[in-house]
Scaffold this active site. Structure first.
Site, mmCIF file in Angstrom:
data_model
loop_
_atom_site.group_PDB
_atom_site.id
_atom_site.type_symbol
_atom_site.label_atom_id
_atom_site.label_comp_id
_atom_site.label_asym_id
_atom_site.label_seq_id
_atom_site.Cartn_x
_atom_site.Cartn_y
_atom_site.Cartn_z
ATOM 1 N N SER A 74 46.420 31.737 -10.040
ATOM 2 C CA SER A 74 46.641 30.561 -9.210
ATOM 3 C C SER A 74 46.464 29.297 -10.041
ATOM 4 C CB SER A 74 45.671 30.539 -8.019
ATOM 5 O OG SER A 74 45.948 29.462 -7.145
ATOM 6 N N ASP A 75 47.151 28.257 -9.626
ATOM 7 C CA ASP A 75 46.998 26.964 -10.293
ATOM 8 C C ASP A 75 47.294 25.856 -9.284
ATOM 9 O OD1 ASP A 75 46.664 25.784 -13.186
ATOM 10 O OD2 ASP A 75 48.230 24.585 -12.240
ATOM 11 N N GLN A 76 46.585 24.753 -9.432
ATOM 12 C CA GLN A 76 46.781 23.626 -8.527
ATOM 13 C C GLN A 76 47.054 22.351 -9.317
ATOM 14 O OE1 GLN A 76 43.492 21.537 -6.261
ATOM 15 N NE2 GLN A 76 44.460 22.611 -4.554
#
Length: 207
Positions: A74-76
């Site tokens: 995941s990455d934001q």
């Protein structure tokens, strides 16, 4: 009663304590591995594209080492008028970010990738959260940063903590996405990969 029949091991490809705490809500046993991925943006890369590319890169990096496991990456990326805002790292940079976001709408792109190399399963998606920041005074910004020190958070704010006081409104299909891992979409992808939190997790009381 606890169901111990886990089809495949689950690995979170992230060292983020926020993602780890969110994934723990699903009551599935999992390990944590740090992906060795360059998180630099490509030239002219849009914030949404950056988040999705990195989420998949993190999952694939761990999947190469653990082909039998189901990997979550995941990455934001915070998006202010098309400009990507990463983790500030320092107090000074956090002040700059919050000053820039004051009175503005900031879009948080939280990308999710679930990969299993052995089964050939790959799913990638991005959950969008629109946040409208209040007009913030210098005193409010300084007080908030001293209290919470969110220097490891994209956009310099923890919505699950005191950072909620910086906001005027939040629009999202999944409020956990803003914290760092969209759990509704995570559950859906895990079920598609053959791992159901309600069937394979610690649900109910152990006798």
């Amino acid at each position: 009663m606890q169901n111990t029949l886990i089809p495949r091991p689950l690995i979170l490809g992230s060292t983020s304590r926020y993602r780890r705490e969110l994934l723990e809500r699903l009551r599935l046993p999992f390990e944590v591995c740090a992906p060795n991925v360059d998180e630099s943006a490509l030239p002219q890369e849009a914030p949404a594209d950056l988040a999705q590319r990195l989420a998949l890169a993190k999952a694939n990096a761990i999947a190469q080492q653990h082909p039998k496991a189901i990997i979550i990456g995941s990455d934001q990326v915070a998006d202010l008028n098309g400009t990507a805002l990463g983790k500030p790292g320092t107090h000074e940079r956090a002040v700059e970010q919050l000053q820039a976001m004051s009175g503005q709408t900031v879009i948080f792109h939280t990308a999710l990738a679930v990969v299993c190399a052995e089964s050939g399963f790959t799913a990638v998606d991005t959950t969008v959260v629109r946040t409208r920041f209040r007009t913030l005074s210098a005193a409010e910004i300084e007080s908030y940063l001293q209290a919470e020190q969110p220097y490891d958070c994209a956009g310099s704010a923890k919505s699950e903590g005191l950072g909620i006081s910086l906001l005027a409104a939040i629009e999202s299909d999944d409020p956990t996405a803003l914290i760092g891992l969209p759990l509704i979409r995570t559950c859906e992808m895990l079920r598609q990969a053959g791992l159901d939190p309600l069937l394979h997790g610690k649900t109910g009381v152990t006798q």
